[in-house]
Design a protein around this motif. Structure first.
Motif, PDB file in Angstrom:
ATOM      1  N   ASN A   1     -21.494 -11.873  15.159  1.00 38.08           N
ATOM      2  CA  ASN A   1     -20.834 -10.870  15.998  1.00 38.08           C
ATOM      3  C   ASN A   1     -21.768  -9.812  16.582  1.00 38.08           C
ATOM      4  O   ASN A   1     -21.438  -8.631  16.614  1.00 38.08           O
ATOM      5  CB  ASN A   1     -19.699 -10.168  15.240  1.00 38.08           C
ATOM      6  N   VAL A   2     -22.937 -10.237  17.011  1.00 38.07           N
ATOM      7  CA  VAL A   2     -23.805  -9.330  17.772  1.00 38.07           C
ATOM      8  C   VAL A   2     -23.738  -9.790  19.229  1.00 38.07           C
ATOM      9  O   VAL A   2     -23.851 -10.984  19.517  1.00 38.07           O
ATOM     10  CB  VAL A   2     -25.266  -9.372  17.282  1.00 38.07           C
ATOM     11  N   LEU A   3     -23.501  -8.845  20.124  1.00 32.56           N
ATOM     12  CA  LEU A   3     -23.447  -9.174  21.542  1.00 32.56           C
ATOM     13  C   LEU A   3     -24.843  -9.038  22.148  1.00 32.56           C
ATOM     14  O   LEU A   3     -25.505  -8.023  21.965  1.00 32.56           O
ATOM     15  CB  LEU A   3     -22.489  -8.215  22.262  1.00 32.56           C
ATOM     16  N   VAL A   4     -25.275 -10.084  22.840  1.00 34.76           N
ATOM     17  CA  VAL A   4     -26.593 -10.040  23.495  1.00 34.76           C
ATOM     18  C   VAL A   4     -26.368 -10.180  24.997  1.00 34.76           C
ATOM     19  O   VAL A   4     -25.620 -11.059  25.437  1.00 34.76           O
ATOM     20  CB  VAL A   4     -27.503 -11.176  22.980  1.00 34.76           C
ATOM     21  N   THR A   5     -26.978  -9.294  25.783  1.00 35.67           N
ATOM     22  CA  THR A   5     -26.837  -9.376  27.242  1.00 35.67           C
ATOM     23  C   THR A   5     -28.206  -9.299  27.904  1.00 35.67           C
ATOM     24  O   THR A   5     -29.141  -8.708  27.357  1.00 35.67           O
ATOM     25  CB  THR A   5     -25.980  -8.211  27.800  1.00 35.67           C
ATOM     26  N   ILE A   6     -28.308  -9.920  29.080  1.00 38.34           N
ATOM     27  CA  ILE A   6     -29.512  -9.765  29.905  1.00 38.34           C
ATOM     28  C   ILE A   6     -29.119  -8.814  31.033  1.00 38.34           C
ATOM     29  O   ILE A   6     -28.140  -9.049  31.739  1.00 38.34           O
ATOM     30  CB  ILE A   6     -29.950 -11.115  30.526  1.00 38.34           C
TER      31      ILE A   6
ATOM     32  N   MET B   1     -13.917  -9.607  16.745  1.00 35.09           N
ATOM     33  CA  MET B   1     -14.656  -9.166  17.927  1.00 35.09           C
ATOM     34  C   MET B   1     -14.529 -10.217  19.023  1.00 35.09           C
ATOM     35  O   MET B   1     -14.587 -11.411  18.736  1.00 35.09           O
ATOM     36  CB  MET B   1     -16.130  -9.002  17.552  1.00 35.09           C
ATOM     37  N   GLN B   2     -14.304  -9.783  20.248  1.00 39.21           N
ATOM     38  CA  GLN B   2     -14.298 -10.726  21.360  1.00 39.21           C
ATOM     39  C   GLN B   2     -14.845 -10.067  22.622  1.00 39.21           C
ATOM     40  O   GLN B   2     -14.761  -8.855  22.798  1.00 39.21           O
ATOM     41  CB  GLN B   2     -12.904 -11.300  21.611  1.00 39.21           C
ATOM     42  N   VAL B   3     -15.445 -10.897  23.460  1.00 39.03           N
ATOM     43  CA  VAL B   3     -16.064 -10.419  24.692  1.00 39.03           C
ATOM     44  C   VAL B   3     -15.376 -11.131  25.859  1.00 39.03           C
ATOM     45  O   VAL B   3     -15.093 -12.322  25.771  1.00 39.03           O
ATOM     46  CB  VAL B   3     -17.569 -10.730  24.716  1.00 39.03           C
TER      47      VAL B   3
END
Lengths: 250, 336
Positions: free
Chosen positions: A85-90, A118-120
């Motif tokens: 549950n870690v969000l990674v973004t560029i 958690m949800q994206v």
């Protein structure tokens, strides 16, 4: 006569609309060439020691909620110490993929827990609707925060199985139940951001279709906050990049 | 002679009757609360999960038994329609009640009002302190506030009010809370000056006595537990009632329009890693004075008072050990 019939046909107009949307959609990113991109992948993990899941003693509605809850904040894989549950973004990708917004997402309250924790989702101009299901048959309330600001706080009494709310602003939305204060969930809404990944059970993430270049890669976790790094993407290559978590102050 | 006895009996009967009537009047609000508790609307909406109604219920929201002593019918309607509109960030959710449901609830709530005769209360007590305590209980202040282990967490904790505030402040506040702090959740009870005087006398007494008792209790408990520093520190923090501003689990603060930077009193469960130990000790002993956003604005309603009079060095060490022990797991890690 034949000519008029062609344009009167509803199906045809719909077809033309779909085609033009596609053309317009892609025309914005005409420089995006999926075959000339690279990717990044890695693992987010604890360096040595890692936290044990906190146990929470339940003090009410035990028939439905049970007696002990495990905190879902740190879900760590025992083998590789990877964090879920870690969000990674560029950040700041130009001429890349187009965001494909979702119209609706769902969350369940079951056994006095939110599922998923958690949800994206990608947010479009029309907003996104959140359906909240109450499978417990007891009173819950859904108190949503953007930062410290309350967006809404609605009750879901035992007989109300479902309710729907719409979000229009991007950001990290925290859902909390004030009746059962261990119940917390995160909904992250991204605007114009197709480049993201959420770590799995082993802490793995992977983002592809990135045009070559150097970018900021950002990790976010509910308890750890943000961390940024630089990553260079080359065509046809997978760049490896890990994030390591250690005890504070070391 | 017979007439005299008859008259005496007669008057005794009248007095008894009057007493019974008084008592009936005095418990009418409780009966109304019991009726509300048994009503269909409470059974459907489970108000009692968070609110105490009658003798039982939850502890998240205020006790409702005397709700109409403090809220008007108009206020209740507005509140039930959208609580967040009245008190932004409140834990009370919007139940999306229909107008009919609102009227049904308000119908029950408006009966939940205790007849309070301030003059009589002042007369029946021998001194102002006793009268103030009596008034404090009669107006059900513990429906929202807390003293020691009793009451609720919806208003500021009053355990140490006597050292946190002055007589003058309390007087001005009780006269008209909204005039002092616009949009405060504290209702105006429209008290008589004589009632205010008695209440303030009682509020000012909320300091030394009880704390000395708990201090003795602390040392006795510590002796039997062979307590480690952090356990002794826990007892100290309970005596100081740190949770009065920093929340029951010390992990949430109260709103304070003057608190920097975001209008909240900070949680202190992470204070041990947020500050160097020395700096934290200085804040505890000397107090914190939050910066004011508006320099000409009111004195901040909450600032951490200096505890140097209430703590000796070893107690401070224990308290620091306790604060170290409550740092949550989530705050102990960071990205490299």
């Amino acid at each position: 006569m034949q000519h008029i019939n062609f344009f009167q046909s509803r199906k045809t107009i719909l077809f033309l609309l779909v085609i033009s949307t596609f053309i317009l959609g892609f025309s914005r990113n005409s420089n995006y060439l999926p075959e000339k991109t690279g990717s990044v992948s890695g693992v987010i993990k604890f360096e040595e020691s890692y936290p044990k899941s906190k146990r929470i003693r339940v003090s009410k509605d035990n028939e439905v909620c049970g007696n002990i809850k495990k905190s879902p904040t740190f879900i760590v894989n025992r083998q590789n110490k990877g964090l879920k549950n870690v969000l990674v973004t560029i950040e700041g990708v130009k001429d890349g993929k187009v965001s494909s917004p979702q119209a609706k997402i769902t969350i369940e309250q079951i056994g006095c827990e939110y599922s998923p924790h958690m949800q994206v989702a990608e947010l479009g101009d029309d907003g996104i609707s959140l359906t909240v299901l109450n499978k417990d048959g007891i009173l819950h309330n859904i108190h949503s925060y953007l930062g410290k600001k309350t967006l809404f706080n609605i009750a879901q009494p035992k007989f109300k199985k479902r309710l729907t709310k719409t979000f229009t602003e991007p950001g990290v939305i925290k859902l909390k139940c004030d009746v059962h204060d261990w119940m917390v969930s995160y909904v992250i809404l991204l605007k114009d951001q197709p480049y993201y990944s959420v770590t799995d059970e082993k802490g793995n993430f992977s983002i592809d279709g990135i045009p070559p270049g150097t970018y900021t890669i950002k990790a976010w976790h509910e308890a750890l906050g943000n961390m940024e790094k630089q990553v260079t993407i080359t065509e046809g290559d997978d760049s490896a990049l890990d994030f390591v978590i250690k005890p504070k102050g070391r | 002679m017979r007439t005299l006895i008859f008259l005496m009996l007669f008057s005794a009967a009248i007095t008894a009757e009057a007493g019974a009537a008084d008592k009936k009047k005095d418990t009418a609000y409780l009966k109304a609360a019991e009726r509300f508790l048994k009503s269909d609307i409470v059974k459907q909406k489970n108000c009692n999960i968070c609110h105490t109604i009658g003798k039982s219920g939850g502890t998240v929201g205020p006790i409702l038994n005397q709700v109409s002593n403090r809220r008007s019918v108009e206020w209740l309607r507005k509140w039930l329609k959208d609580p967040n509109e009245v008190k932004p960030g409140t834990k009370m959710p919007n139940f999306q009640f229909s107008d009919i449901e609102i009227e049904t609830i308000v119908g029950y709530l408006k009966e939940m009002k205790r007849e309070i005769d301030g003059t009589e209360i002042l007369a029946r007590n021998s001194n102002l302190l006793e009268a103030g305590k009596d008034l404090f209980q009669s107006y059900d202040c513990l429906a929202c506030h807390r003293i020691g282990k009793t009451g609720r967490f919806n208003g500021p904790n009053l355990t140490w009010l006597g050292i946190r505030k002055t007589r003058d402040w309390e007087t001005v506040w009780l006269r008209d809370p909204d005039a002092y702090k616009p949009n405060t959740f504290m209702p105006n009870y429209h008290l008589e000056e004589s009632e205010i005087e008695a209440l303030v006398t009682y509020l000012e007494s909320l300091t030394g006595g009880e704390n000395e008792t708990s201090r003795e209790w602390e040392s006795i408990t510590a002796f039997f537990l062979d307590a480690r520093p952090r356990e002794r520190g826990r007892l100290v923090s309970e005596r100081l009632a740190c949770w009065s501003c920093h929340g029951p689990n010390l992990d949430e603060g109260e709103r304070n329009p003057n608190a920097q930077p975001d209008g909240f009193v900070p949680p202190i469960n992470t204070s041990y890693i947020d500050f160097e130990e020395e700096d934290l000790a200085a804040i505890i002993m000397q107090g914190s004075i939050p910066l004011k956003i508006d320099a000409d604005g009111q004195t901040p309603p909450f600032s951490c008072p200096p505890w140097n009079d209430a703590l000796d060095e070893s107690e401070l060490d224990d308290l620091l050990a306790f604060l170290n022990s409550i740092v949550p797991e989530s705050a102990k890690w960071e990205f490299e």
